[in-house]
Each structure stands twice: as C-alpha cells, then as structure tokens.
Design a protein around this motif. Structure first.
Motif, PDB file in Angstrom:
ATOM      1  N   GLY A  17       0.779  -1.230   0.000  1.00 31.79           N
ATOM      2  CA  GLY A  17       0.000   0.000   0.000  1.00 31.79           C
ATOM      3  C   GLY A  17       0.809   1.277   0.000  1.00 31.79           C
ATOM      4  O   GLY A  17       0.264   2.351   0.293  1.00 31.79           O
ATOM      5  N   ASP A  18       2.116   1.209  -0.380  1.00 24.34           N
ATOM      6  CA  ASP A  18       2.930   2.416  -0.376  1.00 24.34           C
ATOM      7  C   ASP A  18       2.948   3.127  -1.730  1.00 24.34           C
ATOM      8  O   ASP A  18       3.647   4.111  -1.922  1.00 24.34           O
ATOM      9  CB  ASP A  18       4.355   2.107   0.069  1.00 24.34           C
ATOM     10  N   GLY A  19       2.169   2.605  -2.683  1.00 27.46           N
ATOM     11  CA  GLY A  19       2.107   3.220  -4.003  1.00 27.46           C
ATOM     12  C   GLY A  19       3.199   2.774  -4.945  1.00 27.46           C
ATOM     13  O   GLY A  19       3.253   3.246  -6.089  1.00 27.46           O
ATOM     14  N   ALA A  77       8.364  -9.774   2.697  1.00 23.55           N
ATOM     15  CA  ALA A  77       7.573 -10.652   3.564  1.00 23.55           C
ATOM     16  C   ALA A  77       7.412 -11.995   2.872  1.00 23.55           C
ATOM     17  O   ALA A  77       7.570 -12.103   1.654  1.00 23.55           O
ATOM     18  CB  ALA A  77       6.198 -10.044   3.859  1.00 23.55           C
ATOM     19  N   ALA A  78       7.075 -13.018   3.646  1.00 23.40           N
ATOM     20  CA  ALA A  78       6.867 -14.349   3.069  1.00 23.40           C
ATOM     21  C   ALA A  78       5.972 -15.164   3.983  1.00 23.40           C
ATOM     22  O   ALA A  78       5.982 -14.984   5.208  1.00 23.40           O
ATOM     23  CB  ALA A  78       8.199 -15.071   2.859  1.00 23.40           C
ATOM     24  N   ARG A 101       0.389  -6.952   7.048  1.00 25.23           N
ATOM     25  CA  ARG A 101       0.074  -6.103   8.197  1.00 25.23           C
ATOM     26  C   ARG A 101       1.330  -5.959   9.042  1.00 25.23           C
ATOM     27  O   ARG A 101       1.958  -6.964   9.383  1.00 25.23           O
ATOM     28  CB  ARG A 101      -1.055  -6.710   9.035  1.00 25.23           C
ATOM     29  N   ASP A 102       1.658  -4.725   9.367  1.00 26.84           N
ATOM     30  CA  ASP A 102       2.840  -4.456  10.193  1.00 26.84           C
ATOM     31  C   ASP A 102       4.084  -5.142   9.632  1.00 26.84           C
ATOM     32  O   ASP A 102       4.897  -5.705  10.376  1.00 26.84           O
ATOM     33  CB  ASP A 102       2.592  -4.899  11.635  1.00 26.84           C
ATOM     34  N   GLY A 103       4.207  -5.140   8.312  1.00 25.27           N
ATOM     35  CA  GLY A 103       5.399  -5.652   7.668  1.00 25.27           C
ATOM     36  C   GLY A 103       5.472  -7.149   7.503  1.00 25.27           C
ATOM     37  O   GLY A 103       6.483  -7.670   7.018  1.00 25.27           O
TER      38      GLY A 103
END
Length: 238
Positions: free
Chosen positions: A82-84, A115-116, A161-163
């Motif tokens: 969601g950071d574009g 993330a994974a 969520r939260d990285g």
C-alpha cells in the motif's frame, strides 16, 4: 518560521527521495533454468534462482538465491504493502521445506524480501497463486493461492500487516492446477462489484467463485466444468 520550515522539509524529505529514486518495480523476470530441485510439477518448466526487475527509472536490479529456488512460471508485479510502489510476488521454495509465497521489494540497496508465508513444511510441496486484489475491501491488495493444489487443495488469502504476511481466510476443497500443467487455471474477476477468486472444485467438476464477505468466505458455483472455456467464461462474468 525558518525552524518550522526546516522541520517540515525534514519530515517530508524521505518520501520525496523515495519517489524520486523510482523504487517501484515495473517489470520482473526470472533468470535461466537451474537443475537443483527435480520436482517438475510444472511440466517442462524448471526452477530458477535469479530474479531481475526494472524500476521506474529503467534501472535493472538482480538477486540470486543461495539455496532456495523460484519454483514458478512468472513473477507477478503489484503494490502489496500500500505504499504506491510495485513489489514482486513469487513462489520461493526451500528444497527441504517446500514452497512459500514471497514478496520482494526495492530499497536503497536493491531487491530485498519484504515478507513471506511459512514454507509448507516438506520437500516437493507446492502452491499455485490464484490472484492479487483487494479481496477484503480495506484498500490494500491481498494475495490468494492454493496450497498443495494436487493434495490438500486449500485456498488461502493473505495480506501484509505491520510488515508481515498474515493469513485472513482459508478453505479446503478448491484447486487451480493439475500436475504437469504449465499454466495456472482461473484467476480474479470483478462481476457486479464483487471481487472473487475463480478456481475449480477439488474434483474439477465445477467452476467456483470465492469471495471474502464480512470476515468470512462465500462460495458460488459458477458452472459445470467442461474444459478451459468454462474458466474463460467465468472470468469474463459470463
């Protein structure tokens, strides 16, 4: 006033620098075939260990896995946090622990794993991505895949969520790949403002559309499966 202006400039400087650096991914591809993990669940498509991406400024970035492999047909480009800025979604397999779904992003030092999901837990266990979309309506992309589409046949939805990737829903009895196929069946459709994942039923008898509704999962039998055209029609909302 000068102090206030300097503070505002400092607060916004990191955002401006990131956008100017063009750290979003616009293209991605795997490197050459390797032969270190003879699963061959995708027919003649072999595993890879290199991933290359092109950023918004046309620069190429590359990463090579030391022991894991990309057990995949093609990387997928989408903004997952969601950071574009676009990231890359891949199937990354540990040769002892099986597949996981991983997301790579671009930073100041190049490609890194954002993330994974956990690896399935044993060798020769695979997952098939089913689609990327905002399935739960929170404004951020989620990802769906079928874990062990030939055995367990579990459709799972995950979001960042939260990285970290967090599972938000799961259901058994759905699949999107047959052993040896060099493609993944189904995908995402948006019919009448309902974003759904299209897969087959576990026995390949029906085409099923799955959506996330009020924190749960809703399943719709779209049609009887009569071959690939059934999925073409379903994805076209016919």
């Amino acid at each position: 006033m000068r102090s206030l202006a300097l503070l505002i400039a400092l607060l916004f400087a990191p955002v401006v620098a990131q956008a100017a650096d063009g750290l979003g991914v616009v293209e991605a591809q795997y490197g050459p075939d390797v032969d270190v993990y003879p699963h061959r669940i995708m027919g003649s498509i072999q595993e890879k260990q290199a991933l290359s991406v092109v950023d918004q400024n046309g620069r190429t970035h590359r990463i090579v896995l030391a022991s894991n492999v990309f057990e995949d047909m093609a990387p997928r480009v989408a903004d997952m946090d969601g950071d574009g800025l676009n990231d890359v979604v891949v199937i990354e397999t540990d040769v002892n622990l099986g597949a996981s779904l991983a997301i790579y992003s671009l930073g100041a030092d190049g490609l890194f794993k954002l993330a994974a999901t956990p690896h399935i837990g044993r060798a020769f266990r695979w997952l098939a991505p089913a689609g990327i979309a905002d399935f739960d309506g929170d404004g951020q992309n989620d990802v769906a895949y079928v874990e062990t589409p030939h055995l367990g046949k579990v459709l799972r939805f995950w979001t960042i969520r939260d990285g970290a990737l967090v599972e938000i829903a799961a259901a058994r009895g759905l699949t999107n790949h047959r052993i040896g196929d060099e493609f993944i069946t189904g995908g995402v459709r948006d019919c009448n403002d309902a974003v759904e994942v299209v897969t087959a039923s576990a026995d390949w008898a029906h085409v099923i559309a799955t959506s996330l509704v009020d924190g749960g999962m809703e399943f719709k039998t779209v049609s009887t499966y009569k071959g690939p055209q059934s999925f073409t029609d379903a994805l076209a909302c016919r």
